[in-house]
Design an enzyme around this catalytic site. Structure first.
Site, PDB file in Angstrom:
ATOM      1  CB  CYS A   1      42.523   3.320  50.250  1.00  0.00           C
ATOM      2  SG  CYS A   1      42.468   3.373  52.070  1.00  0.00           S
TER       3      CYS A   1
ATOM      4  CG  HIS B   1      39.556   7.127  49.785  1.00  0.00           C
ATOM      5  ND1 HIS B   1      39.017   5.944  49.333  1.00  0.00           N
ATOM      6  CD2 HIS B   1      40.034   6.873  51.028  1.00  0.00           C
ATOM      7  CE1 HIS B   1      39.147   5.013  50.265  1.00  0.00           C
ATOM      8  NE2 HIS B   1      39.766   5.546  51.301  1.00  0.00           N
TER       9      HIS B   1
ATOM     10  CD  GLU C   1      37.470   6.792  46.157  1.00  0.00           C
ATOM     11  OE1 GLU C   1      37.245   6.017  47.092  1.00  0.00           O
ATOM     12  OE2 GLU C   1      38.634   7.082  45.779  1.00  0.00           O
TER      13      GLU C   1
ATOM     14  N   GLY D   1       8.110   7.343  35.927  1.00  0.00           N
ATOM     15  CA  GLY D   1       9.444   7.852  36.203  1.00  0.00           C
ATOM     16  C   GLY D   1      10.306   7.943  34.960  1.00  0.00           C
TER      17      GLY D   1
END
EC number: 6.3.5.2
Length: 525
Positions: free
Chosen positions: A88, A174, A176, A231
């Site tokens: 881009c 794009h 991605e 976590g």
């Protein structure tokens, strides 16, 4: 650790021109089993050379190459002999620097766009005409000398080009994003067929290299402590360090009073059973509540919690040293910092500071430990893969993310014991119902937030009430860099809402947060 990893894996550098998808590009490169890092467009040629990159990817961005103050590409970067891929705005900046032409065609393209393939390596064997995701006003009208035009669209006369000899290529769309169905294939073809890179970034060698890096940092006699939050990040970090230095690691679980229901008991059983690590539990509930008294500003909360964590560890060191040989010290503190934490905390020149992560920007200046952050360059899914490689059970590896500051940053307003009890009860109901509905694997996490500074009018028991709202924030994500709100079934939402308003005192309203990231972060504070 960063230097150790960089030595073994020359990074693909994603040069960020201000794109919202720069981190996503880095993720896609890693999905191709190739190591990547993000650097700001302000990085100098010398700084780029110093990283010894395997390739460069120039990200998109909101600017026009002709706008005053628009980020530009130093032409010297293109003379380093490094493979380059432009996306881009990066495609246009690359064109401009190489002597091609970028024009305002007056035919903008936003969203799904039909593109026609004209040959080349990037799109070989793909449909001649297929959909891609465009987002541009300007367009490349003439490719640089020596480059072959390999695709076009109605608004982009040059939608892709490549030069195999120079190992350079670029696309206007794009690749991605998932809205470009063949985008990942195109990126892999650049990385492997044009740039000639090896796909050797895997969980097995990541774990091995990180263990080696910890050994090098801590040394043959160094001792470390690791704070467990409950976590997956801190659990995997601790498992890695234990694999590296064995019983010279002691894990410290700080019960700061900001935990969910059953959190302390789960850490004391599941983690120890899985790793055999030494675990010391310290009760610091009173100290944390005193530190948070009167604190309502989110950034101040994070910094207060981060500072008190360090003070808690320092107080725990004396007890740990009682069992150590005479004269021993504890010099290292292990933390589960991830790459998104570093990015969101402003990890590098030209990077916006979204918020201080308690592991990154929330630490006091007088920390007495050297930090060991073995996961600092990893995304969440990579952390889970490393955890599995180390043999951690799925109960730990697949656990939904929970922030180190705990419920303290899920109470909007001052943190008090009464408010913690309210939020803890609501959170337990939400987690229980999501698990019962079999939805745990479909959501990234579901923060439950108490709007403690808000009073909502309600009717309960034929009388008017002024209770607090509870916010449900279910999100889906791959790596926490971007996220979408999860469309939970209405019957599940109804059951959660009914139970919370019936069973949790001082709550009379449950609302759903349907904000994606961006613009909103996953946590409210």
């Amino acid at each position: 650790m960063t230097q150790q990893t960089s030595q073994k894996h020359n990074p693909v550098l994603v040069v960020d021109f201000g794109a919202q998808y720069a981190q996503l590009i880095a993720r896609r490169v890693r999905e191709a089993n190739i190591y990547s890092e993000v650097v700001p467009h302000t990085a100098t040629v010398e700084e780029i050379k110093a990283k010894n990159p395997a390739a460069l990817i120039l990200s998109g961005g909101p600017s026009s190459v002709y706008a005053d103050g628009a980020p530009s590409l130093d032409p010297q970067v293109l003379e380093l002999g490094i493979p380059v891929f432009g996306i881009c705005y990066g495609f246009q900046a690359m064109t401009h620097a190489l002597g091609g032409t970028v024009a305002n065609t007056g035919n903008r393209e936003y969203g799904r766009t039909e593109m026609t393939v004209d040959g080349g390596i990037l799109h070989a064997d793909l449909e001649e005409t297929h959909k891609v995701w465009m987002s541009h006003g300007d367009a490349v009208s003439v490719a640089p000398e020596g480059f072959v035009v390999t695709a076009h669209s109605e608004g982009a006369p040059v939608a892709a080009f490549e030069c195999a000899e120079k190992r350079m290529a670029g696309v206007q769309y794009h690749p991605e994003v998932l809205h470009s169905p063949h985008g990942q294939e195109v990126m892999v073809r650049f990385l492997t067929e044009i740039a000639g890179l090896e796909q050797n970034w895997t969980a097995a060698n990541i774990a091995e290299e990180l263990i080696d890096a910890v050994c090098a940092q801590v040394g043959p006699e160094g001792r470390a402590i690791c704070g467990l939050s409950g976590g997956v990040d801190s659990a995997v970090a601790a498992a890695l360090v234990q694999r590296a230095i064995g019983d010279r690691l002691t894990c410290v679980f700080v019960d700061h009073g900001l935990l969910r229901a059953g959190e302390r008991e789960q850490v004391q059983t599941d983690f120890v059973a899985a790793t055999g690590a030494k675990l010391v539990t310290v009760d610091e509930r009173e100290a944390f509540l005193n530190k948070l008294a009167g604190v309502t500003e989110p950034e101040a909360k994070r910094k207060a919690i981060g500072a008190e964590f360090i003070r808690s560890f320092e107080r725990a060191v004396a007890g740990i040293l009682d069992d150590a040989p005479e004269g021993s010290t504890v010099d290292f503190l292990v933390q589960g910092t991830l790459y998104p934490d570093v990015v969101e905390s402003g990890g590098g020149s030209g990077t916006a500071n979204i918020k201080s992560h308690h592991n990154v920007g929330g630490l006091p200046d007088d920390v007495e430990f050297q930090l060991v952050e073995p996961l600092r360059l990893l995304f969440k899914d990579e952390v889970r893969a490393v955890g599995r490689e180390l043999g951690l059970p799925e109960e730990i590896v697949n656990r939904q993310p929970f922030p180190g500051p705990g419920l303290g940053i899920r109470i909007i307003g001052e943190v008090t014991e009464e408010r913690l009890e309210t939020l803890r009860a609501a959170d337990l109901i939400a987690r229980t119902e999501l698990t019962a509905a079999g939805l745990d694997s479909e959501i990234w996490q579901c923060p439950v937030v108490l709007l403690a500074d808000v009073r909502s009018v309600g009717v309960q028991g034929d009388g008017r009430t002024y209770g607090h709202p509870i916010v449900l924030r279910p999100v889906s994500s791959e790596d926490a860099m971007t996220a979408d709100w999860t469309r939970l079934p209405y019957d599940v939402l109804e059951k959660i809402s009914t139970r919370i308003t019936n069973e949790v005192s001082d709550v009379n309203r449950v609302v759903l947060d349907c904000t994606s990231k961006p613009p909103g972060t996953i946590e409210w504070e």
